[in-house]
Design a protein around this motif. Structure first.
Motif, PDB file in Angstrom:
ATOM      1  N   GLU A   3       0.813  -1.274   0.176  1.00 45.59           N
ATOM      2  CA  GLU A   3      -0.153   0.020  -0.200  1.00 45.59           C
ATOM      3  C   GLU A   3       0.743   1.341  -0.024  1.00 45.59           C
ATOM      4  N   GLY A   4       2.178   1.031   0.552  1.00 46.27           N
ATOM      5  CA  GLY A   4       3.013   2.178   0.473  1.00 46.27           C
ATOM      6  C   GLY A   4       3.581   2.303  -0.897  1.00 46.27           C
ATOM      7  N   GLY A   5       3.239   1.575  -1.797  1.00 43.06           N
ATOM      8  CA  GLY A   5       3.710   1.629  -3.278  1.00 43.06           C
ATOM      9  C   GLY A   5       4.805   0.757  -3.443  1.00 43.06           C
ATOM     10  N   GLY A   6       5.395   0.063  -2.589  1.00 49.57           N
ATOM     11  CA  GLY A   6       6.767  -0.842  -2.509  1.00 49.57           C
ATOM     12  C   GLY A   6       6.175  -2.186  -3.354  1.00 49.57           C
ATOM     13  N   VAL A   7       6.971  -3.182  -3.495  1.00 49.78           N
ATOM     14  CA  VAL A   7       6.651  -4.511  -3.880  1.00 49.78           C
ATOM     15  C   VAL A   7       7.604  -5.559  -2.979  1.00 49.78           C
ATOM     16  N   ILE A   8       6.833  -6.445  -2.851  1.00 45.46           N
ATOM     17  CA  ILE A   8       7.422  -7.509  -2.047  1.00 45.46           C
ATOM     18  C   ILE A   8       8.408  -8.564  -2.721  1.00 45.46           C
ATOM     19  N   LYS A   9       9.684  -8.439  -2.030  1.00 43.69           N
ATOM     20  CA  LYS A   9      10.523  -9.498  -2.746  1.00 43.69           C
ATOM     21  C   LYS A   9      10.623 -10.733  -2.181  1.00 43.69           C
ATOM     22  N   GLN A  10      10.756 -11.767  -3.017  1.00 47.95           N
ATOM     23  CA  GLN A  10      10.912 -13.030  -2.556  1.00 47.95           C
ATOM     24  C   GLN A  10      11.972 -13.168  -1.434  1.00 47.95           C
ATOM     25  N   GLU A  11      11.872 -13.631  -0.378  1.00 47.99           N
ATOM     26  CA  GLU A  11      13.061 -13.472   0.593  1.00 47.99           C
ATOM     27  C   GLU A  11      12.715 -14.659   1.787  1.00 47.99           C
ATOM     28  N   THR A  12      14.181 -14.689   2.448  1.00 46.78           N
ATOM     29  CA  THR A  12      13.912 -15.593   3.526  1.00 46.78           C
ATOM     30  C   THR A  12      14.122 -14.809   4.771  1.00 46.78           C
ATOM     31  N   ARG A  13      13.158 -14.768   5.850  1.00 45.88           N
ATOM     32  CA  ARG A  13      13.156 -14.143   7.030  1.00 45.88           C
ATOM     33  C   ARG A  13      13.097 -14.992   8.071  1.00 45.88           C
ATOM     34  N   LEU A  14      13.484 -14.182   9.345  1.00 44.31           N
ATOM     35  CA  LEU A  14      13.608 -14.861  10.396  1.00 44.31           C
ATOM     36  C   LEU A  14      12.568 -14.270  11.512  1.00 44.31           C
TER      37      LEU A  14
END
Ligand code: ADP
Ligand code: MG
Length: 504
Positions: free
Chosen positions: A262-273
């Motif tokens: 919603e802030g205009g960004g895109v989700i990058k496929q990544e690994t998170r903890l």
């Protein structure tokens, strides 16, 4: 289609759906490792359970452990999945200090178990299916220890080579509740099967949780077409090791993704903890940095070929699993709720069955356990096996209520005595010796009623005007008899004495 309805997430630009898929690593219950004879016991001195194979010494050859294969097949059957009679072991190549071989032996294209299904149970009493994509066997890695010395790291290879089952779901979960319910059910199934101890504190079960968000309708479109295009980009949260953390991680991550988009960004496929202390997820590595594992069939291992008759033999030996037990208990008269509570853990189901085998009525035993005994265990922080009262002893208490020897209230007192005094005396003897038997003798009840009436003449008029208030009288009479009066007999006698109508 049986897809569940997502709990919608409210954003500033409209509603969002959450989509979750999981990859669970479950440690195989087996005395020795997947390709070596070294012990798998938890908590041993570091590097005391390491064979030359586990340490990656040159020239050492892996030998498949039949027990681990059998456990994987058992699990597959418990997940109602297709067992592949031919599967392959591949090398997944990467460098890590706790991976002395330089590769992990895993199954890539041809896993031992194919598609299956797990039914998950939700708080509102509904059940929904989660599709299983596959289960494959692989080796665990060792463990780097960074907190043993100020300027050196150590490595403990005890875990290296232990057999893991990686169980992968389709992206079929739609809320944090469903994600936690899935892991709970999967844990129950492997514990019933005896293929994994499900001990999440010791790392025997850990989940990688994949989360994405999409606009309303995107999921249904995915189920209709099979195309992932209408789903959002997912992030994978690594190694979450409790039901509570799974729920927290999903909530946080879905909200974060909505805010990014919603802030205009895109989700990058990544690994998170997931940082349990902060209650947030953090980026570990992006997909661009992801390794190319250069999978290829391990030349030291032949394809794994299973005999259909051997698989059928394992299938015959499967125990009754939670869903089947639940339907059987419902048929025996239990409510769906009571049945799910009892079957959720193998220990509680076994305890219940032991009470029924000792003669207790199924419904009465379920009520007693769910309303009384398990609550006390919980409060005392005791596991069922650590509880002070045996199943036959609890059965006798319940049977004395059923046959009218004691009242339900006195039953709790008998349990108190059992719990605190541990006399070891038969329950019947306790009840006899302490004068706890139920009073059904009408003359004794009538006498108690007369005494209560004499002491509260004003109440008599009130009750006559408002028969609902007779509960107060019942309570007083119960008190006067030390809780030993049969409540039904008191009710009947009161109605007679005060000439109350049958209703109310
Ligand atoms: P990879 O091979 O990169 O690990 P997989 O296809 O095996 O990817 O998927 C890994 C997990 O991610 C599976 O549990 C799958 O259900 C889940 N998954 C895939 N796409 C999505 C998505 N868009 N949202 C949520 N979970 C997803
Ligand atoms: Mg995967």
């Amino acid at each position: 289609m049986n897809a569940s309805v997502s709990k919608l997430l409210k954003g500033q630009t409209g509603d969002w759906e959450i989509v979750i898929g999981m990859e669970v690593h479950a440690q195989v219950l087996s005395k020795s490792k997947l390709f070596s004879g070294a012990s798998t016991e938890f908590g041993a001195e570091p590097n005391s359970q390491v064979s030359f194979v586990d340490a990656g010494f040159p020239g050492m050859l892996p030998v498949i452990n039949e027990k681990c294969v059998e456990q994987a097949v058992r699990t597959g059957l418990g997940l109602k999945a297709k067992i592949n009679l031919r599967s392959l072991f591949d090398r997944k190549n990467y460098f890590y200090p706790d991976l002395p071989q330089g590769y992990q032996i895993s199954q890539y294209k041809d896993p031992i178990v194919g598609e299956g299904e797990v039914t998950i149970d939700l708080k509102d009493g509904s059940s929904i299916p989660v599709r299983i994509e596959r289960l494959h066997l692989e080796q665990d890695a060792g463990k780097s220890l960074h907190d043993q010395h100020p300027d050196s790291s150590y490595v403990d290879l005890n875990r290296s080579g232990i057999a893991l089952m990686e169980i992968v779901t389709k992206p079929d979960m739609r809320s944090s509740e469903e994600a936690a319910a899935f892991l709970k059910k999967l844990r129950a199934i492997v514990r019933y099967l005896g293929t994994c101890d499900g001990n999440m504190d010791e790392g025997s079960m850990r989940a990688d949780v994949n989360v994405s968000v999409c606009r309303v309708g995107g999921y249904e479109e995915f189920r209709r077409t099979g195309s992932f295009k209408t789903l959002g980009t997912r992030c994978e949260i690594k190694n979450v090791n409790s039901m509570r953390f799974i729920a927290q991680a999903v909530e946080y991550e879905a909200r974060r993704q909505v805010e990014v988009i919603e802030g205009g960004g895109v989700i990058k496929q990544e690994t998170r903890l997931f940082d349990a202390r902060q209650g947030e997820t953090r980026s570990m590595r992006s997909k661009e940095e992801a390794h190319d594992y250069r999978y290829f069939p391990d030349p030291d291992l032949l394809p794994l070929e299973l005999d259909a008759a051997w698989v059928a033999g394992i299938e015959k030996s499967l125990p009754e699993l939670p869903d089947e037990k639940k339907s059987r208990l419902i048929k025996a008269g239990l409510s769906a709720y009571d049945a799910s509570v009892l079957v959720a853990e193998r220990e509680s189901a076994d305890y219940f069955e032991a009470m029924v085998a000792a003669g207790a009525d199924a419904k009465a035993a379920a009520n007693w356990l769910n309303n009384e005994y398990f609550g006390r265990l919980n409060k005392a922080g005791l596991a069922i096996a650590e509880g002070p009262v045996s199943a036959p002893a609890n059965a006798q208490i319940v049977m004395m209520v059923t046959d009218g020897t004691i009242s339900g209230k006195i039953a709790k007192d008998v349990l108190d005595i059992e719990w605190n005094e541990k006399t070891g005396a038969p329950r019947q003897q306790i009840v006899e010796a302490r004068g706890m038997k139920q009073v059904t003798d009408t003359s004794a009840i009538d006498a108690a009623i007369e005494a209560v009436i004499a002491a509260n003449p004003d109440k008599v008029e009130e009750v006559k005007a408002k028969p609902k208030l007779s509960a107060w009288f019942v309570g007083q009479v119960m008190k006067a008899t030390g809780g030993k009066a049969n409540p039904a007999a008191v009710n009947a006698a009161l109605k007679r004495r005060l000439a109350l109508p049958d209703e109310g």
